[in-house]
Scaffold this motif. Sequence first.
Motif, short mmCIF file in Angstrom:
data_model
loop_
_atom_site.label_atom_id
_atom_site.label_comp_id
_atom_site.label_asym_id
_atom_site.label_seq_id
_atom_site.Cartn_x
_atom_site.Cartn_y
_atom_site.Cartn_z
N PHE A 196 79.98 -17.91 -14.01
CA PHE A 196 79.90 -18.99 -13.03
C PHE A 196 78.61 -19.77 -13.22
N ILE A 197 77.50 -19.03 -13.31
CA ILE A 197 76.22 -19.71 -13.45
C ILE A 197 76.12 -20.42 -14.79
N GLY A 235 78.63 -21.73 -16.41
CA GLY A 235 79.44 -22.94 -16.28
C GLY A 235 78.70 -24.02 -15.51
N LEU A 236 78.05 -23.60 -14.44
CA LEU A 236 77.28 -24.55 -13.63
C LEU A 236 76.15 -25.14 -14.45
N SER A 237 75.45 -24.29 -15.20
CA SER A 237 74.33 -24.78 -16.01
C SER A 237 74.80 -25.76 -17.05
N SER A 291 77.60 -27.65 -17.06
CA SER A 291 78.06 -28.93 -16.51
C SER A 291 76.89 -29.74 -15.97
N PHE A 292 75.93 -29.07 -15.35
CA PHE A 292 74.77 -29.79 -14.83
C PHE A 292 73.84 -30.19 -15.96
N GLY A 293 73.61 -29.25 -16.88
CA GLY A 293 72.58 -29.46 -17.90
C GLY A 293 72.89 -30.62 -18.81
N PHE A 294 74.18 -30.79 -19.10
CA PHE A 294 74.59 -31.88 -19.98
C PHE A 294 74.19 -33.22 -19.37
N TRP A 343 72.03 -33.67 -16.91
CA TRP A 343 70.57 -33.66 -16.71
C TRP A 343 69.86 -34.14 -17.96
N TRP A 350 67.54 -27.15 -8.64
CA TRP A 350 67.56 -27.87 -9.91
C TRP A 350 67.26 -29.35 -9.70
N TRP A 388 85.54 -27.49 -10.01
CA TRP A 388 84.94 -27.76 -11.32
C TRP A 388 84.84 -29.24 -11.64
N ALA A 417 81.65 -30.23 -10.11
CA ALA A 417 80.51 -29.75 -10.89
C ALA A 417 80.29 -30.62 -12.13
N VAL A 418 81.38 -31.07 -12.74
CA VAL A 418 81.24 -31.81 -13.99
C VAL A 418 80.88 -33.27 -13.73
N PRO A 448 76.86 -34.62 -11.32
CA PRO A 448 75.49 -34.80 -11.85
C PRO A 448 75.27 -36.12 -12.58
N PHE A 498 66.15 -24.94 -14.61
CA PHE A 498 65.89 -26.31 -15.03
C PHE A 498 64.44 -26.70 -14.79
#
Lengths: 238, 489, 138
Positions: free
Chosen positions: A6-7, A9-11, A13-16, A18, B186, B252, B255-256, B259, C25
């Motif tokens: 889960f984490i 997946g979250l990282s 989707s967010f990281g991209f 970000w 974050w 999801w 989430a996608v 951001p 992050f």
Amino acid sequence: MSLRNFILGLSASFGFAWLFVVIVPFIKMRNLEPITLSKDADGATGIFYPKRSGRIVNGAKVYAENGCYLCHTQVVRPTYAGNDLYRPDWGGLAKDPERGDTRRETNAYDFEGETFAQIGSTRMGPDLSNLTRRLEAAVAAKGSGDPAAMLYAHLYDPRHNPELRKSTCPSYRYLFDRREIKGQPSADALPFGGDMATELVPSSDAKALVSYLLAMKKDQPAPAALNFAPIDPKAAGR
Amino acid sequence: MSSSPSATAPSDALLRAGIDRSLRHPVMFFLTSGAAWLAVSILLAIIASIKVHYPEFMDDCPCMSYGRVFPAHINTLIYGWGFQAAFGVLIWLMARMSRQECRAAGTILTAGHVWNLAVLLGTVGILGGSGTGMAWMEFPRFVWPGLLLCYFAIVVWSFIQFRVREGERSHVAQWYLLAAMIWFPWIFITANVLLNCTSGHPLMAAAIDAWFKSALMFLFFIPLALGTAYYLAPKLTGRPIPSATLAKLGFWTLAVVAPWAGMQKLAGVPLPVFLPYLGAAATVLLAVPLATAAVNILRTIFSSEEKLPKSPALHFTLAGLMGVLLLAVAAIALNLPGSSLKLTQFSISGYGFEILAIYGCFSFMMFGAVYFIVPRITCREWISSRFINMHFFFSAYGIVAIVFGALFGGFIQGSAQEAWLQPWETVTDVVRPYAAVSTFAWCVILFSNIFFFAHLAMMWLGLGRRGPAPTLMDSPANLAVPAAPQSGH
Amino acid sequence: MDPTRNNPVIRFNTFWWALWTFLIFGVLLAAVIVFNRKPPTSLESAAAVARYATKDKVTEAQSAALSGAEIDAAIAKVAATLPSSKPAAVEKTEQVVPGSPTALKLAAEPASAPAANGAPAATPPAQPATPPAPPAKP
């Protein structure tokens, strides 16, 4: 789906986002190269440097603290994003006596010296990018007046000017001090609000703010690389 | 997707009662102090709104200048009310769904007090003229590290409770709540470090601020609202969530997509052109997760022909879900590049959209959760169904007035702004009536919330009604006679 | 799967994993910042590059026009002769200090004076002596 996945997946989707929308643009814009002018295209050498004089840093701080960005913007959008450039005195002057049509859209070098570009959130009041050009043009048309004095008067009482009697700009009278007149009235004193013994003078915050606003003349000729104005066929034929 | 079935009923009831008891003080603290900040925020909103159509109002007082009152309103709404309501509901929901008692109530309470102090200092800072001028981050620069530390001290225990829960399965509400918990640091750290601690291009600073605003709405407040609704709807109606696939899809896609959103507020600004247009596209696409989750939960509620009990929590949740659907429509309507974006970019519809998200969606879900949670942790029922009705209907009328006024008025204002042949006075004239509507609507909302505060305060003081049946919206207004003293939920 | 996940060890570990998760992050951002510490070039510094280039050209041209070695030699020569030289009277009108007794005397003289060389007059010792024409010194 485990907590770990889960984490992850979250990282992902967010990281991209970000990375591509926040970090990389931040780093790249931080190292924005100045535009080198060329003799043929721009008629000058060196770099494009729309220099501003005045107390930019202090004035920007007073501007931010008093929430001017809530009602005023500082961006002239290109025509695909809005009609700002069509207005006769927002992007510059449409009929400047010396240079003709000086209007241009805002470019990335117009905010030099500030840490946070006060683009603004709504337009209750007009855009301020070329505020002082407007004031100077008004002064030239009328033959008398002083942009600094006009700004001080507006800050103290925006509705004092009969042309702006419907303005909803707040009164910033707390940026002015009432002082005893010692000898001669002060040169900065407001032309109203005083009496025989006292005068209204701007405080240092007001002076910083007005100094910042007096630098709002963002219609220097744009370099060829940033000039998206339509080419005048008559001028091009020369 | 439901949580694992409980053990034998009495021991499960004891477990739940134990959880409620352990959380009583932190949750009531967050809810009551949050409600107090909500009152402050609405008062500031009224003052700010009056100044838009009547600028001479209170113009002798420097702290009440519009440029200070409006940021104070927004920041107290978000950090004073929004976060504290979020904390109260989050820690209770996570504890109940993980079936773990709270062992850190003392730490949480302390952190809560420090949070309040930080928000107070920040608000005084803004009103005193030390605001930073960055939207939704106007608290003076020393405040944000304190807020972040308090945040960790409050929510980390819920993370632990989730990890040590029995069984492997998790409820969709838990995903939304956990995700919101993780996303907030974050975005908060990113925005605050880049804007307050590093130097970069001034335009990118403005862009990241806009990104932060959108991310705070769609990666913290909206997921919390949806998670709460996903919990309350099955609980209150006794019906399961109809589609696990839609639940996963909704989560999801949020989430996608979320951001990427936010920078559409800087369309036309000299930034790399893909930034604002990606932001606009992402905001438009947000309609998908919002509508998916809303439809899924609405189907839970309306999945049978039986008449639903008129539970206050259910009413507020339904209203919040209507808000989510409206938000989905507004996200599309306001952000179409080439047509509506240029009209709404610098108009009051941005404010309407934000208030819809924070009050119309999030706060209504939180009110629903409050009406559900407080009887369980105080072991008393709400005293007056009339108070609940007043709170619900006047809040609903008020928020509809503000949101429709601001969204519609924003389009009118934007059209007037684009009419470049007209003098600027036209724009000022056009906005005035919508500002007046907004003032009236905030007054109505304040009126509705007076009933909420009074009611909540009475429950906090232990004056709730003892009785076997919960207070419903159509209970007799006068609930004087207590029956048997146990409350069995 | 593990029914005894609820134990102090797991709780302790989870506490730190939770903090780490919240801070991922933040840590990545810190890494990005550490690798981008060079302050951005302001427009002023970029514009200054041209100015410094001009200044370097000027300094170079000046030192080419005037060699340091020549000047040192000349100074040595003058330094040798200076102590033994005596103050000589002024010969050219242009070199008379305005307001000095010499100038006043010249002004008092009849109009025939301008055509001739300025008449040297003994200056009183208190007045600074008009020095002989020194070698050109930049």
